[in-house]
Structure formats: C-alpha cells, structure tokens
Scaffold this motif. Structure first.
Motif, mmCIF file in Angstrom:
data_model
loop_
_atom_site.group_PDB
_atom_site.id
_atom_site.type_symbol
_atom_site.label_atom_id
_atom_site.label_comp_id
_atom_site.label_asym_id
_atom_site.label_seq_id
_atom_site.Cartn_x
_atom_site.Cartn_y
_atom_site.Cartn_z
ATOM 1 N N PRO A 83 -31.538 62.865 72.612
ATOM 2 C CA PRO A 83 -31.530 64.315 72.819
ATOM 3 C C PRO A 83 -32.485 64.752 73.929
ATOM 4 O O PRO A 83 -33.394 64.006 74.315
ATOM 5 N N ASN B 250 -28.076 60.076 77.630
ATOM 6 C CA ASN B 250 -29.346 60.816 77.612
ATOM 7 C C ASN B 250 -29.072 62.301 77.838
ATOM 8 O O ASN B 250 -28.034 62.676 78.363
ATOM 9 N N GLY C 154 -31.470 61.406 88.309
ATOM 10 C CA GLY C 154 -31.854 62.549 87.485
ATOM 11 C C GLY C 154 -31.322 62.523 86.066
ATOM 12 O O GLY C 154 -31.443 63.506 85.345
ATOM 13 N N VAL C 155 -30.741 61.402 85.647
ATOM 14 C CA VAL C 155 -30.181 61.347 84.292
ATOM 15 C C VAL C 155 -31.194 60.812 83.273
ATOM 16 O O VAL C 155 -30.901 60.739 82.085
ATOM 17 N N GLY C 156 -32.385 60.439 83.756
ATOM 18 C CA GLY C 156 -33.426 59.963 82.853
ATOM 19 C C GLY C 156 -33.546 58.449 82.779
ATOM 20 O O GLY C 156 -34.235 57.915 81.906
ATOM 21 N N LYS C 157 -32.928 57.767 83.732
ATOM 22 C CA LYS C 157 -32.941 56.298 83.731
ATOM 23 C C LYS C 157 -34.357 55.746 83.741
ATOM 24 O O LYS C 157 -34.692 54.863 82.931
ATOM 25 N N SER C 158 -35.214 56.241 84.635
ATOM 26 C CA SER C 158 -36.578 55.698 84.740
ATOM 27 C C SER C 158 -37.403 56.034 83.502
ATOM 28 O O SER C 158 -38.162 55.196 83.005
ATOM 29 N N THR C 159 -37.239 57.252 83.010
ATOM 30 C CA THR C 159 -37.959 57.676 81.806
ATOM 31 C C THR C 159 -37.605 56.761 80.637
ATOM 32 O O THR C 159 -38.485 56.303 79.891
ATOM 33 N N SER D 205 -35.669 66.497 75.100
ATOM 34 C CA SER D 205 -36.917 66.517 74.362
ATOM 35 C C SER D 205 -38.055 66.908 75.288
ATOM 36 O O SER D 205 -38.285 66.243 76.313
HETATM 37 P P1 ADP Z 1 -33.688 59.103 86.907
HETATM 38 O O1 ADP Z 1 -34.540 57.878 86.820
HETATM 39 O O2 ADP Z 1 -32.329 58.922 86.305
HETATM 40 O O3 ADP Z 1 -33.626 59.722 88.269
HETATM 41 P P2 ADP Z 1 -35.840 60.452 85.491
HETATM 42 O O4 ADP Z 1 -36.213 59.472 84.446
HETATM 43 O O5 ADP Z 1 -36.713 60.559 86.690
HETATM 44 O O6 ADP Z 1 -34.332 60.227 85.957
HETATM 45 O O7 ADP Z 1 -35.678 61.858 84.767
HETATM 46 C C1 ADP Z 1 -35.374 63.026 85.499
HETATM 47 C C2 ADP Z 1 -36.099 64.202 84.876
HETATM 48 O O8 ADP Z 1 -35.555 64.498 83.600
HETATM 49 C C3 ADP Z 1 -37.574 63.930 84.637
HETATM 50 O O9 ADP Z 1 -38.280 65.116 84.899
HETATM 51 C C4 ADP Z 1 -37.650 63.586 83.158
HETATM 52 O O10 ADP Z 1 -38.904 63.933 82.582
HETATM 53 C C5 ADP Z 1 -36.549 64.430 82.594
HETATM 54 N N1 ADP Z 1 -35.913 63.869 81.394
HETATM 55 C C6 ADP Z 1 -35.303 62.664 81.271
HETATM 56 N N2 ADP Z 1 -34.774 62.500 80.047
HETATM 57 C C7 ADP Z 1 -35.064 63.638 79.360
HETATM 58 C C8 ADP Z 1 -34.803 64.109 78.022
HETATM 59 N N3 ADP Z 1 -34.110 63.368 77.137
HETATM 60 N N4 ADP Z 1 -35.296 65.326 77.678
HETATM 61 C C9 ADP Z 1 -35.998 66.085 78.556
HETATM 62 N N5 ADP Z 1 -36.258 65.714 79.821
HETATM 63 C C10 ADP Z 1 -35.795 64.515 80.221
#
Ligand code: ADP
Length: 259
Positions: free
Chosen positions: A224, A188, A29-34, A226
């Motif tokens: 940030p 992130n 949930g830290v945005g790794k995949s995104t 976003s």
């Molecule tokens: P992980 O791969 O670490 O589990 P995800 O990439 O699935 O995390 O991101 C988790 C959630 O947070 C998703 O809904 C994604 O859209 C959101 N998210 C990630 N980075 C950001 C950011 N910088 N700003 C807003 N939302 C974010």
C-alpha cells in the motif's frame, strides 16, 4: 575514478552459491529502489549475508535510502570495500561521484564496463544473496546484467495502473530474452488506507495481477501507499526495521519470506 586491472574474476558466476535477484520496473518512480533497499535490509535482518548493487546509474538513490549519502567506499589496493548499512553491503555509482547532483550521461559500453567492474572489483565476500537495483525500462544496463548474470532472478515492480503494467511486462519479457527467470511481481502504491477504514485506489487497481498473469509468475505482494515508507526513505531509516507493523513494511517482510 573506477579503475582496476581486471585481474580478479567475477565471483557471481552461475555455479556460485550466491543467489542473484535483480529488481526491475517498466518506468521510474514506482518505488523500485525503496522496495529494493527495504528488501535487502529485511533479508539481512533474517541473518542472510546480503549485498546490494545500485545499478540504477542514471537515478541512483540507494545510498540515501540507507543513510549512506556522502559515504565513500574504502579501497584496499585494487579492491573496493563496500560500506555497510543495516547489515547490507552496499555499492552505488553515486559513491564514485564527487557531487551527487552531477548528471551521469554514460552510454552503453561504459555502463557495461562499470557494472562489470562493480561485480569484479567490489569485495563483497561470501554472500547468500546479491540484490541489484536496475534502472527502469529495458535499456543497456538491463541487457548487460542479462549477459553478466544470466542466472539472475528478476522481480518486476509495477503500480496498479494499466499503463504502468504494460511497460512492466516488457521489462520482464526482456529479462527472459537474456536468459533470466522472472521470480514474481510486486505491486506498489496499491491503495491508500483512509481513516474510515476504506481504501482509496489512488492509482487504480489490478496492474500487478495483470503483469503477473501475463508473465505467468506469482504476484508476491500488493504494497500500500504509506507515509512512513516514504519518510523512512527520505531519512535513510528503512521501515522494515523502524516500523515493522506498518502495512507496507509487513508486505515487504512478506516478500522477503517468499524469496
Ligand atoms: P523508483 O526506484 O521506481 O524510481 P523510488 O523508490 O525512488 O522509485 O520511489 C519514488 C518515490 O515514491 C519516492 O519518493 C518514494 O519515497 C515514494 N514511494 C515509493 N513507494 C511508496 C509507497 N508504497 N508509499 C508512499 N510512497 C512511496
């Protein structure tokens, strides 16, 4: 459904010309995949030949992030041809499940075999860089990647929170124990810009710098919070292409340049 004869050899050996970059985090949930999806697209937009292997077998989200939900790879004999999105060749365990809501509850040896098979039977062709989206934490897949790709360079993603920083540091330490080098840290969700120009530190601050200093590697970016970044993920349209002026997109493009 993944089955091969194992007659091909794994092309991503340490002496190959492909750079292998594994993105990891301490927790989910830290945005790794995104970030991984956007980084891959940014590198491809720079003209690099990019492959992306979604090794987050329990929480695969790469296909959706790149507009490939429901898309299946093509097979040619024993070979699996990866779908291409935004110039990136993408493979994910999610592409081999009939129902994306199906839970994947595999144990270590099967995960190891699957990752190994992805690396050997998926025909990526010549790549400049292979990005790996690892599952969070220090589990079986991280250790398999360490064994299969000891030359991988690891990017650690964390949020600014101190508790997240502790677990993120651990994933960097485990990467080193399996012989990999840690390239740097990305923080992130580092604050939310307010209309009045101030920044709301929703998740605190300092986590990224802390992990980077403890691991002795650079803090590559503070990305940030976003709304466009999140929306781009939800719609499968990476903001590094669709909205490059967004502050988060600009920060991700900065990481792509630093790699
Ligand atoms: P992980 O791969 O670490 O589990 P995800 O990439 O699935 O995390 O991101 C988790 C959630 O947070 C998703 O809904 C994604 O859209 C959101 N998210 C990630 N980075 C950001 C950011 N910088 N700003 C807003 N939302 C974010």
């Amino acid at each position: 459904k993944l089955q091969g004869t194992g007659t091909r050899t794994m092309p991503f050996t340490p002496d190959s010309l492909t750079r292998v970059i594994a993105v990891t985090s301490g927790k989910g949930g830290v945005g790794k995949s995104t970030l991984t999806a956007n980084l891959a697209v940014a590198l491809a937009a720079r003209g690099l030949r990019v492959g992306l292997l979604d090794a987050d077998v329990h929480g695969f989200s790469i296909p959706g992030l790149l507009g490939l939900a429901g898309v299946k790879p093509t097979r040619v004999g024993e070979m699996i041809l990866p779908p291409v999105a935004f110039g990136v060749k993408v493979i994910s365990i999610g592409m081999f499940l009939d129902d994306t809501s199906a839970a994947v509850a595999w144990r270590g040896p099967m995960l190891h075999r699957t990752i190994n098979q992805f690396l050997t039977d998926v025909y990526f062709g010549d790549l400049d860089v292979l990005l790996l989206d690892l599952p969070p934490g220090t589990g079986d897949v991280a250790i398999s990647i360490g064994q299969l790709l000891p030359h991988a360079e690891v990017l650690v993603v964390t949020t600014p929170q101190p508790a997240a920083a502790d677990v993120a540091e651990r994933s960097g330490v485990v990467a080193r124990q399996t012989g990999q080098s840690v390239f740097g840290v990305i923080e992130n969700m580092a604050g939310l810009a307010q209309p009045d120009g101030t920044v709301l530190e929703l998740f605190g601050s300092g986590g990224g710098a802390e992990v980077a200093s403890r691991l002795g590697v650079p803090l590559l970016a503070r990305i940030p919070l976003s709304v466009p970044l999140r929306e781009g993920g939800d719609t499968g349209s990476p903001i590094v292409l669709s909205d490059p002026d967004d502050a988060a997109a600009a920060a991700i493009l900065g990481v792509a340049d630093a790699l």
